[in-house]
Design an enzyme around this catalytic site. Structure first.
Site, PDB file in Angstrom:
ATOM      1  N   HIS A   1       0.723  -1.216   0.000  1.00 55.83           N
ATOM      2  CA  HIS A   1       0.024   0.057   0.072  1.00 55.83           C
ATOM      3  C   HIS A   1       0.694   1.311  -0.016  1.00 55.83           C
ATOM      4  CE1 HIS A   1      -3.878  -2.296   0.632  1.00 55.83           C
ATOM      5  NE2 HIS A   1      -3.346  -2.455   1.774  1.00 55.83           N
TER       6      HIS A   1
ATOM      7  N   ASP B   1      -2.855 -10.180  -2.268  1.00 55.65           N
ATOM      8  CA  ASP B   1      -3.289  -9.770  -1.067  1.00 55.65           C
ATOM      9  C   ASP B   1      -4.656  -9.348  -1.471  1.00 55.65           C
ATOM     10  OD1 ASP B   1      -4.006  -7.422   0.861  1.00 55.65           O
ATOM     11  OD2 ASP B   1      -2.177  -8.247   1.553  1.00 55.65           O
TER      12      ASP B   1
ATOM     13  N   HIS C   1      -6.583  -6.899  -0.379  1.00 56.82           N
ATOM     14  CA  HIS C   1      -6.514  -5.568  -0.538  1.00 56.82           C
ATOM     15  C   HIS C   1      -5.772  -4.961  -1.781  1.00 56.82           C
ATOM     16  CE1 HIS C   1      -7.088  -6.234   3.734  1.00 56.82           C
ATOM     17  NE2 HIS C   1      -8.193  -6.000   3.472  1.00 56.82           N
TER      18      HIS C   1
ATOM     19  N   ASP D   1      -4.762 -13.010   3.289  1.00 53.35           N
ATOM     20  CA  ASP D   1      -5.911 -12.327   4.025  1.00 53.35           C
ATOM     21  C   ASP D   1      -7.153 -12.618   3.094  1.00 53.35           C
ATOM     22  OD1 ASP D   1      -4.928 -10.590   2.167  1.00 53.35           O
ATOM     23  OD2 ASP D   1      -4.524  -8.876   3.322  1.00 53.35           O
TER      24      ASP D   1
END
Length: 376
Positions: A141, A178, A180, A266
């Site tokens: 991120h 991931d 996200h 995740d």
């Protein structure tokens, strides 16, 4: 050569302090102090499970080196790097949006980025065929001038720039599974045709208002940014369908010289920060598919770096299955101990709306890549 799969970790990774919190919020007001979601536990337990099963003996354990400030500057502004260092040396705090810095986090973040660089060197120099780096803090991120969502320095982006600078690579593929969106990696290479960035993520999860399939890159980089937003509830079948029908066809045309994976576990069925249904065995199948791709296209050169994953009980089993697939070996954990509680879930069923979501990505990307896929 001995063990063909490397494993990179350092005890310091588990000492990065995110403090108290509840999921991703700091304590205070109506939020009672609890263990922060990005605690060391899920990562440390990966190492513990490898040791407890003895499977770590099947791997080549490699000590990470510390990245230099100049190497971090390959992808981040000097002012931001110095901000992280200042927070680390004083009171700690937030280096962006939910990018927590504790005492000593700067040095640990340098070592985390260095773990990714160590993985690049190990694979490029033929010390191992592939490698899993248990890096922490995570990075995907983090943008050039700020940290976001637990991430301080973008380990994957720094590693890609390092691989290009040191080894002269011109076609580097970053695959981010991931749950996200990999906004930081997208931000780093949005106009870059030498870095193919593919992010598979839950639509609308985090960060907000990012990860749309229409965001394909710009200028010379148009077509080299691939966002694959999947609906909540997608499990093994949907992820494998995505790999087979989007990732593989694009990769085969791009012909990467190395593949780097942002391995966030995740999307697992028990994760508190997502709503997906991937199981440990599903992650094993995903890793097997990517390893096969690397063997076909880039002499097996594959660097996998740990990102998210917030179920401390389940992430270790997901990661173990990934490392088993990388090595081609089976550990003593012959059956997922949580399998009984997931048997009634549609993890291995591809729902029509999940297939349609993937096919929408194919329609967007078909202006840049050829797909031998029949879709409606």
């Amino acid at each position: 050569m001995g063990a063909k799969t490397g494993f990179i970790y350092d005890e310091s990774y588990f000492w990065h302090d995110t403090g108290n919190g509840a999921l991703f919020l700091p304590p205070g007001g109506w939020i009672e102090a609890d263990e922060h979601g990005e605690s060391p536990k899920s990562k440390r337990r990966v190492k513990n499970l490898l040791e407890r099963t003895g499977f770590i003996d099947e791997l080549k354990v490699i000590k990470p080196r510390t990245a230099t400030k100049e190497e971090i500057e390959l992808n981040h502004d000097t002012s931001y790097i110095e901000r992280v260092e200042r927070l680390s040396n004083t009171t700690g705090g937030d280096a962006g949006d939910l990018a927590l810095v504790g005492a000593g986090s700067y040095e640990i973040a340098l070592l985390s980025a260095g773990g990714a660089l160590t993985g690049i060197d190990a694979v490029m120099e033929g010390k191992v065929e592939n490698v899993y780096a248990l890096t922490r803090p995570p990075g995907h991120h983090a943008e050039r001038e700020k940290g976001i969502g637990f991430c301080l320095f973008n380990n994957l982006a720094i590693a890609a720039r390092y691989a290009r600078e040191k080894y002269g690579l011109k076609r580097i593929m970053i695959l981010d599974w991931d749950v996200h969106h990999g906004n930081g990696t997208e931000n780093s290479f949005y106009d870059d045709p030498e870095i193919l960035s593919i992010s598979i993520h839950q639509e609308g999860n985090f960060p907000p208002n990012t990860g749309y399939s229409e965001k394909v890159g710009e200028g010379k980089g148009a077509g080299y940014n691939v966002n694959i937003p999947l609906p909540a509830g997608t499990g093994n079948a949907g992820y494998l369908y995505t790999l087979e029908n989007v990732v593989v066809p694009i990769a085969e045309q791009f012909k990467p010289e190395i593949i780097i994976v942002a391995a966030g576990q995740d999307a697992n069925v028990f994760d508190p920060l997502s709503h997906m249904l991937v199981t440990a065995d599903g992650y094993g199948e995903m890793a097997k598919a990517v390893k096969s791709l690397a063997e076909r296209l880039c002499e097996g050169r594959l660097v996998v770096c740990h990102e998210g994953g917030y179920s401390a009980a389940y992430v270790p089993f997901c990661t173990l299955r990934i490392i088993e697939s990388l090595s081609g070996l089976q550990s003593k954990v012959t059956e997922d101990p949580f399998q009984g509680s997931t048997q009634g879930l549609p993890t291995n069923i591809l729902a029509d709306h999940q297939k349609e979501a993937v096919n929408r990505v194919i329609k967007v990307q078909s202006q840049f890549w050829n797909f031998e896929v029949v879709y409606k």
